[in-house]
Design a protein around this motif. Sequence first.
Motif, mmCIF file in Angstrom:
data_model
loop_
_atom_site.group_PDB
_atom_site.id
_atom_site.type_symbol
_atom_site.label_atom_id
_atom_site.label_comp_id
_atom_site.label_asym_id
_atom_site.label_seq_id
_atom_site.Cartn_x
_atom_site.Cartn_y
_atom_site.Cartn_z
ATOM 1 N N GLN C 13 0.826 -1.207 0.000
ATOM 2 C CA GLN C 13 0.000 0.000 0.000
ATOM 3 C C GLN C 13 0.864 1.262 0.000
ATOM 4 O OE1 GLN C 13 -3.235 0.051 3.040
ATOM 5 N NE2 GLN C 13 -2.760 2.248 3.093
ATOM 6 N N GLU C 14 1.947 1.247 0.771
ATOM 7 C CA GLU C 14 2.829 2.418 0.836
ATOM 8 C C GLU C 14 3.484 2.673 -0.528
ATOM 9 O OE1 GLU C 14 2.830 4.249 3.413
ATOM 10 O OE2 GLU C 14 2.154 2.952 5.044
ATOM 11 N N ILE C 15 3.935 1.593 -1.154
ATOM 12 C CA ILE C 15 4.586 1.730 -2.467
ATOM 13 C C ILE C 15 3.574 2.211 -3.503
ATOM 14 C CG2 ILE C 15 5.716 0.456 -4.336
ATOM 15 C CD1 ILE C 15 6.828 -1.415 -2.018
ATOM 16 N N GLY C 88 9.487 -14.023 8.988
ATOM 17 C CA GLY C 88 8.534 -13.626 7.962
ATOM 18 C C GLY C 88 7.998 -12.222 8.181
ATOM 19 N N GLU C 89 8.147 -11.708 9.420
ATOM 20 C CA GLU C 89 7.638 -10.351 9.671
ATOM 21 C C GLU C 89 8.564 -9.310 9.048
ATOM 22 O OE1 GLU C 89 5.617 -8.902 13.245
ATOM 23 O OE2 GLU C 89 5.982 -10.878 14.109
ATOM 24 N N GLN C 90 7.962 -8.183 8.700
ATOM 25 C CA GLN C 90 8.706 -7.081 8.097
ATOM 26 C C GLN C 90 9.349 -6.217 9.178
ATOM 27 O OE1 GLN C 90 6.172 -5.991 4.272
ATOM 28 N NE2 GLN C 90 5.055 -5.549 6.138
ATOM 29 N N ILE C 91 10.597 -5.841 8.956
ATOM 30 C CA ILE C 91 11.318 -4.988 9.910
ATOM 31 C C ILE C 91 11.372 -3.558 9.405
ATOM 32 C CG2 ILE C 91 13.517 -4.591 11.086
ATOM 33 C CD1 ILE C 91 14.219 -7.565 10.450
ATOM 34 N N VAL C 92 11.732 -3.418 8.147
ATOM 35 C CA VAL C 92 12.035 -2.082 7.637
ATOM 36 C C VAL C 92 11.560 -1.953 6.185
ATOM 37 C CG1 VAL C 92 14.353 -2.784 6.883
ATOM 38 C CG2 VAL C 92 13.910 -0.374 7.386
ATOM 39 N N LEU C 93 11.147 -0.754 5.850
ATOM 40 C CA LEU C 93 10.732 -0.447 4.482
ATOM 41 C C LEU C 93 11.392 0.855 4.059
ATOM 42 C CD1 LEU C 93 8.809 -0.777 1.977
ATOM 43 C CD2 LEU C 93 7.118 0.534 3.269
ATOM 44 N N VAL C 94 12.024 0.836 2.901
ATOM 45 C CA VAL C 94 12.580 2.053 2.317
ATOM 46 C C VAL C 94 11.965 2.218 0.930
ATOM 47 C CG1 VAL C 94 14.663 3.185 1.441
ATOM 48 C CG2 VAL C 94 14.767 1.857 3.560
#
Lengths: 83, 83, 149, 149
Positions: C13-15, C88-94
């Motif tokens: 969604q962010e992307i 499997g969990e997300q840590i970071v998004l750039v």
Amino acid sequence: MRILYFGWVRTNIGLGEEEISLPPHVENVEDLIGFLRDQGNGYRAAFENIKAVRVAVDQEMAGMETPLSGSREVALFPPMTGG
Amino acid sequence: MRILYFGWVRTNIGLGEEEISLPPHVENVEDLIGFLRDQGNGYRAAFENIKAVRVAVDQEMAGMETPLSGSREVALFPPMTGG
Amino acid sequence: MIRVQQEDFDAGQEIGAISARNFEVGGVASFIGLVRGANEKSQITAMTLEHYPGMTEKILSGLEAEARTRWRLEDLLIIHRYGRMTPGEQIVLVITASAHREDALQSCQFLIDRLKIGAPFWKKEETPVGSHWVDTKAEDDKASERWQK
Amino acid sequence: MIRVQQEDFDAGQEIGAISARNFEVGGVASFIGLVRGANEKSQITAMTLEHYPGMTEKILSGLEAEARTRWRLEDLLIIHRYGRMTPGEQIVLVITASAHREDALQSCQFLIDRLKIGAPFWKKEETPVGSHWVDTKAEDDKASERWQK
């Protein structure tokens, strides 16, 4: 032989694809372009600057020297602009 | 002064944060670590290898020579492993 | 924009939001870091990310500012989570968006390389035989150093 | 996996699906190329992507195979659209997933660099004063050349 045109090669020639019976002296890609260039104004414009034309023979990138015997399909087009 | 600990510095010392009144001879980061090292076994373990310890003074990365006068907050922690 | 939060995020969604927002954008690069179920040595059952509230936001904002100076960016988002996460969990998004793909791709790599060793996060891994703090990797130092001007 | 299609795609969903699928994945890199509303010279009202059916799939599959040989990848997706698109629309999506972020980031950049000049697509831009075929950029040739081994 099936000849395909893309990009401004296609729009110059005015068609995307044609079936051509090649005369016996057309042995490689360079011969083919020389032959096509004599087929009319659109062809002459499309192949005016051969350095700007790329070729694929049976869907593999090819050069001016690539022989055509046994090939089914030749495509002529400008440098690719994908992505 | 407010002192914060993170990572294995925190788990060695056994607390994340404390308020310490520094003795007058503690003028820079190196002095502070020397002072803390004498506060018990956990502290000694945390600061056994000073090269592995990173420091921030008022949330800016600092070195051993960074003076503490006027600072409100010092944090001591291992190299960061974000991302 | 930067966000430091405990909750998960919806990367897609962010992307999507960033690529839809601006007709100047020709390329959107993104990177998602996830908790792996194992490292080279052992199985990982969970990971806890500790951080330094206040300083984290400061460092991430500084990285955003530096990226915006070095590359022509239309948009930039960093989301970094803290707390306990399972494989499997997300840590970071750039996410970086630019008129030009090279600016988007380079700045995205810059940000994730710098985050690895320059943002005040510390990882603790839980394994079947106990838990331990994660060490910095030499390759992470090198990856960050290549952005030194 | 590769997909050549006229329809739009949901980049967020594709990225989410890849990062959710596999506990070996530590990093997912992605790139989305979009139609810009203007280039350096003029406003763009639409863009048409022509391609060479058959050869396109062959080239993209070849790029996938090369990326999987050069980097340790858990997953890889290329979606490339053809047909007429307006500004803001998505043209191409590249996603790479790896245990290691560097492999994901490098292979993503490799694929998009190679796609630009090595996949049989041709772009025609429509502007307020007419339409024209897009020229290859010298910088795209250079970007692709750096991946020569």
